[in-house]
Write a protein that holds these residues in place. Sequence first.
Motif, PDB file in Angstrom:
ATOM      1  N   SER A  33     -44.834 -58.441  72.817  1.00 30.18           N
ATOM      2  CA  SER A  33     -43.324 -58.162  72.504  1.00 30.18           C
ATOM      3  C   SER A  33     -43.857 -57.443  71.134  1.00 30.18           C
ATOM      4  O   SER A  33     -44.732 -57.671  70.104  1.00 30.18           O
ATOM      5  N   GLY A  34     -42.664 -56.475  71.129  1.00 28.30           N
ATOM      6  CA  GLY A  34     -42.811 -55.635  69.857  1.00 28.30           C
ATOM      7  C   GLY A  34     -41.537 -54.642  69.588  1.00 28.30           C
ATOM      8  O   GLY A  34     -40.867 -54.607  70.182  1.00 28.30           O
ATOM      9  N   ASP A  35     -41.759 -54.096  68.436  1.00 24.87           N
ATOM     10  CA  ASP A  35     -40.889 -53.008  67.666  1.00 24.87           C
ATOM     11  C   ASP A  35     -41.357 -51.727  68.169  1.00 24.87           C
ATOM     12  O   ASP A  35     -42.465 -51.415  68.075  1.00 24.87           O
ATOM     13  N   VAL A  36     -40.655 -50.676  68.759  1.00 24.09           N
ATOM     14  CA  VAL A  36     -41.029 -49.360  69.416  1.00 24.09           C
ATOM     15  C   VAL A  36     -39.932 -48.301  68.575  1.00 24.09           C
ATOM     16  O   VAL A  36     -39.079 -48.611  68.591  1.00 24.09           O
ATOM     17  N   ILE A  37     -40.834 -47.410  68.192  1.00 24.53           N
ATOM     18  CA  ILE A  37     -40.181 -46.256  67.814  1.00 24.53           C
ATOM     19  C   ILE A  37     -40.807 -45.075  68.750  1.00 24.53           C
ATOM     20  O   ILE A  37     -41.888 -44.911  68.934  1.00 24.53           O
ATOM     21  N   MET A  38     -39.802 -44.442  69.612  1.00 20.39           N
ATOM     22  CA  MET A  38     -40.337 -43.549  70.634  1.00 20.39           C
ATOM     23  C   MET A  38     -39.503 -42.074  70.645  1.00 20.39           C
ATOM     24  O   MET A  38     -38.347 -42.078  70.405  1.00 20.39           O
ATOM     25  N   ILE A  68     -45.270 -42.358  70.977  1.00 16.62           N
ATOM     26  CA  ILE A  68     -44.686 -43.663  70.893  1.00 16.62           C
ATOM     27  C   ILE A  68     -45.588 -44.486  69.636  1.00 16.62           C
ATOM     28  O   ILE A  68     -46.672 -44.502  69.433  1.00 16.62           O
ATOM     29  N   PHE A  69     -44.762 -45.065  68.775  1.00 20.92           N
ATOM     30  CA  PHE A  69     -45.292 -45.830  67.895  1.00 20.92           C
ATOM     31  C   PHE A  69     -44.857 -47.375  68.101  1.00 20.92           C
ATOM     32  O   PHE A  69     -43.679 -47.512  68.354  1.00 20.92           O
ATOM     33  N   ALA A  70     -45.810 -48.223  67.828  1.00 23.11           N
ATOM     34  CA  ALA A  70     -45.417 -49.841  68.156  1.00 23.11           C
ATOM     35  C   ALA A  70     -46.084 -50.930  67.215  1.00 23.11           C
ATOM     36  O   ALA A  70     -47.111 -50.408  66.899  1.00 23.11           O
ATOM     37  N   HIS A  71     -45.404 -51.860  67.070  1.00 19.58           N
ATOM     38  CA  HIS A  71     -45.942 -52.685  66.307  1.00 19.58           C
ATOM     39  C   HIS A  71     -45.937 -54.043  67.430  1.00 19.58           C
ATOM     40  O   HIS A  71     -44.917 -54.545  67.762  1.00 19.58           O
ATOM     41  N   TRP A  72     -47.147 -54.503  67.816  1.00 22.96           N
ATOM     42  CA  TRP A  72     -47.396 -55.550  68.695  1.00 22.96           C
ATOM     43  C   TRP A  72     -47.522 -57.093  68.192  1.00 22.96           C
ATOM     44  O   TRP A  72     -48.487 -57.012  67.341  1.00 22.96           O
ATOM     45  N   HIS A  73     -46.888 -57.893  68.848  1.00 20.92           N
ATOM     46  CA  HIS A  73     -47.499 -59.315  68.802  1.00 20.92           C
ATOM     47  C   HIS A  73     -48.247 -59.575  70.115  1.00 20.92           C
ATOM     48  O   HIS A  73     -47.246 -59.137  71.214  1.00 20.92           O
ATOM     49  N   PRO A 140     -37.169 -52.753  61.751  1.00 17.46           N
ATOM     50  CA  PRO A 140     -35.581 -52.844  61.409  1.00 17.46           C
ATOM     51  C   PRO A 140     -35.671 -54.328  60.851  1.00 17.46           C
ATOM     52  O   PRO A 140     -36.215 -55.256  60.700  1.00 17.46           O
ATOM     53  N   LYS A 141     -34.587 -54.179  59.764  1.00 19.13           N
ATOM     54  CA  LYS A 141     -34.292 -55.308  58.884  1.00 19.13           C
ATOM     55  C   LYS A 141     -33.074 -55.784  59.032  1.00 19.13           C
ATOM     56  O   LYS A 141     -32.025 -54.970  59.047  1.00 19.13           O
ATOM     57  N   ALA A 142     -32.892 -57.194  59.260  1.00 17.64           N
ATOM     58  CA  ALA A 142     -31.332 -57.720  59.412  1.00 17.64           C
ATOM     59  C   ALA A 142     -30.554 -57.804  58.025  1.00 17.64           C
ATOM     60  O   ALA A 142     -29.344 -58.085  57.986  1.00 17.64           O
ATOM     61  N   VAL A 143     -31.394 -57.797  56.979  1.00 16.85           N
ATOM     62  CA  VAL A 143     -30.720 -58.231  55.654  1.00 16.85           C
ATOM     63  C   VAL A 143     -31.368 -57.165  54.647  1.00 16.85           C
ATOM     64  O   VAL A 143     -32.426 -56.652  54.829  1.00 16.85           O
TER      65      VAL A 143
END
Length: 279
Positions: A33-38, A68-73, A140-143
Amino acid sequence: MDLTDPTGPRGYSLPLSPSGQAAMVSPPPWHFSGDVIMVEYRADPAAVAAFLPPGVEPAPDPGAAAAIFAHWHWRSESEEEADDPERNQFNEFLILLACTAEGRPMARCPYAWVDGAIPMARGWIQGMPKQFGAVHLTHPKAVGRTGPHLVTGGVFHGIASQYGARIVKAGVTLGGRAAEPPALHTVPLVHTRHFPAWVPSDKPMSQLVASEVVDVEFGEIWEGEASLHFADDLPGDLASLAPVQVGGGFVFSYAETLCHGKALSRVRQSRDRAEVVAS
């Protein structure tokens, strides 16, 4: 000598050990699971075609590509990595090329960079051409005010470097929510598991495979205007995939379980041509 004999050192991957627990890579399935910039873009169709092996054909829209750039767990089924953030996280940059195989849409990854040894070794098992690199991307940041939010006007960036030299830089300015996921993130990946011969009398192994995934999930998908710049001094093969036109960009969260690979064909090298033989 059979190194998989349960009476001797064993493991899913090297290093082998009496218990098998020393293996760098745990056996699949692997959960991500991760955050993606594509960023979608167009490359020279002739350059794309030159990267496709026998058994893989250009897509109906030749030249379609994505960065594609991604940060994965990630973790394996055993969860042995779950309590070690240094082991279960990594950053990745990859290029995807639209193609077809066995009559269905797929994507080919000609280049990929990761910042950890485990994802690189795991990639080689799959047939993904992963190399060491430095990959950084905006999360992305929520706060707060220090990071972008998933709102109209949010700006996200990704950069990748190898050997201290910049490879690519991308940016996405969000315009709104997307109606559907980007196409090249919804198709199987087709890889070549290639291992060179080490014993002089042997031949290299070359096996065409597709990834088999389940439990695919997309978070909220945002899209917007994008920029994509490849470095001017890249090696010729990589430089040939530089964008001739930049399309839209996407920011989203993504999850999947990678189960295993499926053999599509095996490539037999003859003296004057490569023949594809159905598995």
